[in-house]
Design an enzyme around this catalytic site. Structure first.
Site, PDB file in Angstrom:
ATOM      1  N   LYS A  26     -57.436  14.575   8.950  1.00  0.00           N
ATOM      2  CA  LYS A  26     -56.276  15.224   9.884  1.00  0.00           C
ATOM      3  C   LYS A  26     -56.292  16.913   9.385  1.00  0.00           C
ATOM      4  O   LYS A  26     -56.371  17.115   8.210  1.00  0.00           O
ATOM      5  CB  LYS A  26     -54.844  14.737   9.521  1.00  0.00           C
ATOM      6  CG  LYS A  26     -53.698  15.486   9.891  1.00  0.00           C
ATOM      7  CD  LYS A  26     -52.248  15.092   9.258  1.00  0.00           C
ATOM      8  CE  LYS A  26     -52.393  15.588   7.948  1.00  0.00           C
ATOM      9  NZ  LYS A  26     -52.271  16.912   7.605  1.00  0.00           N
ATOM     10  N   ASP A  84     -47.025  11.964   6.444  1.00  0.00           N
ATOM     11  CA  ASP A  84     -48.097  12.069   7.465  1.00  0.00           C
ATOM     12  C   ASP A  84     -48.700  11.131   7.834  1.00  0.00           C
ATOM     13  O   ASP A  84     -49.730  10.914   8.703  1.00  0.00           O
ATOM     14  CB  ASP A  84     -49.244  12.783   6.540  1.00  0.00           C
ATOM     15  CG  ASP A  84     -49.074  14.320   6.283  1.00  0.00           C
ATOM     16  OD1 ASP A  84     -48.365  14.994   7.305  1.00  0.00           O
ATOM     17  OD2 ASP A  84     -49.567  15.013   5.649  1.00  0.00           O
TER      18      ASP A  84
END
Length: 283
Positions: free
Chosen positions: A10, A137
């Site tokens: 990410k 997240d």
């Protein structure tokens, strides 16, 4: 037969921080994309729940008492009303605590893989709720597409027109704790920054040039090596945007093409043998 899943890195292309909430979380506004590198997982039937870890960064992860992948497995099993039985193999290719969402991406991949292995009848809303319970997240990593992430990570809006980008990722081999970074935060650009519609790379680069990562300065004050990485990426005239991802310590440089990215990575790796340097492409 094992069920494979890929936990993509990410990358927070931007990260604007707003107010601190009463629950001590911070409001965020971030443009997130995912790269074609990451950790690898495989899931197979077993009589109990077990996790095998290998890979370049596997030894460091083995020291953790309870991996987030196992927590994801147990949470999913509770939601599905089944026993958590699976053998999970994790190849840890991403450095730990690096701002690339490694642990969160692994947990999200575990949810995806185990839903398939167990044939669990779990809807998207339930999966999102489980993901958020595991960490801020994890929902965005579960989503896995270019997205605007808001709130503490629970509000996701798919972003269209984000062109694939050639990118160099560099980590200096230091770990910074997210809580410590936020503790040093003294400048917040807020969460009401307008995000335009994107129509290819040029419009995206223009937006990124006007944006920032509010956590870069406090992270660099804790780990000066971050500034060294930024400087090394900025030295290459071919770099279009240079910035830290997440709460660090990985930084990225964006390039016009794969050739420029490869050249930059080669030079940086040659001059800094102890840094983790990878060429990637965003999806």
């Amino acid at each position: 037969m094992a069920v494979p899943e890929f936990a993509r890195a990410k990358i927070n292309l931007t990260l604007h921080v707003g107010r601190r909430r009463d629950d001590f979380y911070h409001e965020l506004d971030s443009l997130v994309v995912f790269a074609d590198i990451g950790d690898e997982l495989a899931f197979s039937d077993a009589d109990d729940l077990a996790l095998d870890i290998d890979g370049p960064f596997g030894d460091a992860l083995k020291a953790e008492p309870d991996n987030l992948v196992l927590k994801a497995a147990r949470a999913l099993a509770r939601e599905a009303g089944i026993e958590p039985r699976a053998r999970i193999a994790l190849t840890k290719n991403l450095p730990l605590a690096s701002g690339l969402g490694g642990g969160s991406a692994d947990a999200a991949a575990a949810l995806r893989g185990l839903v398939k292995l167990w044939k669990a009848d779990i809807g998207e809303a339930a999966l999102h709720r489980i993901a958020l319970s595991l960490g801020a997240d994890v929902p965005v990593c579960l989503y896995g597409k270019p997205v605007r992430m808001e709130g503490i990570g629970e509000r996701l809006t798919e972003v269209h027109g984000v062109a694939p980008l050639d990118i160099v990722l560099v980590n200096p081999g230091v770990r910074v704790a997210t809580a410590d970074v936020f503790a040093r935060l003294d400048t917040r650009t807020g969460t009401d920054n307008p995000m335009p519609a994107f129509h290819g790379r040029d419009s995206l680069i223009g937006y990124l040039d006007r944006s920032c990562n509010d956590l870069e300065k406090p992270a660099a004050s804790l780990a000066p090596a971050i500034r060294e990485v930024v400087d090394a990426l900025c030295t290459d005239e071919a770099s279009l945007i240079v910035r830290m991802s997440g709460s660090g310590a990985t930084c990225y440089g964006l390039y016009a093409n794969a050739g420029d990215a490869a050249v930059a990575a080669t030079v940086i790796a040659r001059e800094h043998h102890d840094w983790w340097v990878k060429v990637a492409r965003t999806m």
